[in-house]
Enzyme design. Structure first.
Site, PDB file in Angstrom:
ATOM      1  N   HIS A  84      25.126 128.990  32.987  1.00  0.00           N
ATOM      2  CA  HIS A  84      25.100 128.296  33.498  1.00  0.00           C
ATOM      3  C   HIS A  84      24.010 127.547  34.007  1.00  0.00           C
ATOM      4  CE1 HIS A  84      27.616 125.204  35.434  1.00  0.00           C
ATOM      5  NE2 HIS A  84      28.607 125.746  35.575  1.00  0.00           N
ATOM      6  N   GLU A 124      23.888 124.544  29.036  1.00  0.00           N
ATOM      7  CA  GLU A 124      24.614 125.799  28.919  1.00  0.00           C
ATOM      8  C   GLU A 124      24.565 126.389  28.095  1.00  0.00           C
ATOM      9  OE1 GLU A 124      28.378 125.527  31.657  1.00  0.00           O
ATOM     10  OE2 GLU A 124      27.873 123.605  32.300  1.00  0.00           O
TER      11      GLU A 124
END
Length: 298
Positions: free
Chosen positions: A174, A273
């Site tokens: 992320h 991400e």
């Protein structure tokens, strides 16, 4: 953020020059232990909780990663910014379990550290199932995260299903990338791909040209190519991964209501991400393993 932002104490692990610190970036918490890796090629800072990279600076360059000025460093709370590891599930959980899994808020073990002949430093961290993790995800497993710090940042996550049944699995690196102004950047490498717009009523659309940001953005791109780039003025950040999905996110002005972002800080990051999520979700057979890689460079 620069290397000087970390107050450090020298440490040595197998000849690797590491520094350790109890980070007190926010008075709301007592800080979290972190490792700072430095060599002639670059430096990185890793919070032990979550094996969470919060900085990567190639020597002579700028930090590729964004860390919120309002990040809270507290036990069991995910740190806002850097590269949280969202696993063994991504996003919300149908049974109301913690969003993005438990890996990002659990202490990992420093398994090994070594300097390579080419000047890079290799750090290996691991996480294995415990009674606490099995209460959330009832499976035996081992996560092994390899971090190579050089002129580029190379990451490899090996997930082993040590149970005797198949296991559903989603994950994402992320990554929060530091940019000058999110409304002035473009993300290339996703044109003509199908994506899921998760803001409001979920819609499935096709990307036209580069991704640009005009406000709150939350999109899941499916079956993506290996490479995406973030174009930020004269600076270009290259993201390379074997993962099948790419999530592009910035909350826009909604970030003012997110306590550990707040203010105008959201203007200085974009998330791209890489992972296997939504339609690209995985199932690990009993005894099977999966390796995900990502390389970041500027």
């Amino acid at each position: 953020m620069t290397q000087q932002d970390f107050s450090t104490v020298l440490a040595n692990v197998n000849g690797v020059r590491l520094t350790t610190s109890s980070a007190h970036f926010n008075l709301a918490g007592d800080g979290l232990p972190l490792l700072v890796v430095e060599n002639a090629l670059g430096s990185a800072a890793i919070v032990i909780q979550g094996a969470h990279l919060v900085s990567f600076i190639p020597t002579g360059g700028q930090d590729l990663l964004w860390l919120s000025p309002n990040a809270i460093f507290e036990p069991t709370k995910a740190v806002r910014g850097g590269i949280p590891l969202c696993m063994p599930w991504f996003g919300g959980h149908p049974d109301g379990l913690p969003s993005h899994g438990f890996a990002r808020s659990t202490d990992w073990t420093l398994q090994s550290a070594r300097n390579l002949a080419d000047g890079r430093t290799e750090i290996v961290m691991s996480l294995q199932d415990t009674e606490q993790t099995r209460s959330l995800w009832p499976h035996a497993f081992k996560f092994e995260f390899t971090i190579l710090v050089g002129t580029v940042l190379e990451l490899s996550m090996n997930t082993q299903n040590l149970s005797d049944t198949s296991v559903p699995y989603t994950y994402a690196f992320h990554t929060y990338f530091a940019v000058s102004d999110y409304t002035q950047v473009a993300v290339s490498g996703l044109a003509d791909l199908n994506y899921i717009d998760t803001i409001g009523v979920e819609r499935r659309l096709v990307q036209e040209g580069d991704v640009v940001f005009t406000g709150s953005t939350d999109r899941v791109y499916l079956d993506v190519p290996e490479v995406q780039t973030i174009i930020d003025g004269t600076r270009t950040i290259r993201i390379s991964s074997c993962a099948q999905s790419a999530v592009v996110w910035n909350p826009g002005e909604h970030a003012k209501n997110i306590a550990d972002i707040g203010g105008d800080a959201y203007q200085h990051f974009v998330c791209v991400e890489r992972g296997d999520v939504f339609d690209n979700a995985l199932t690990l057979a009993a005894g099977a393993s999966h390796t995900a890689t990502m390389t970041l460079s500027a």
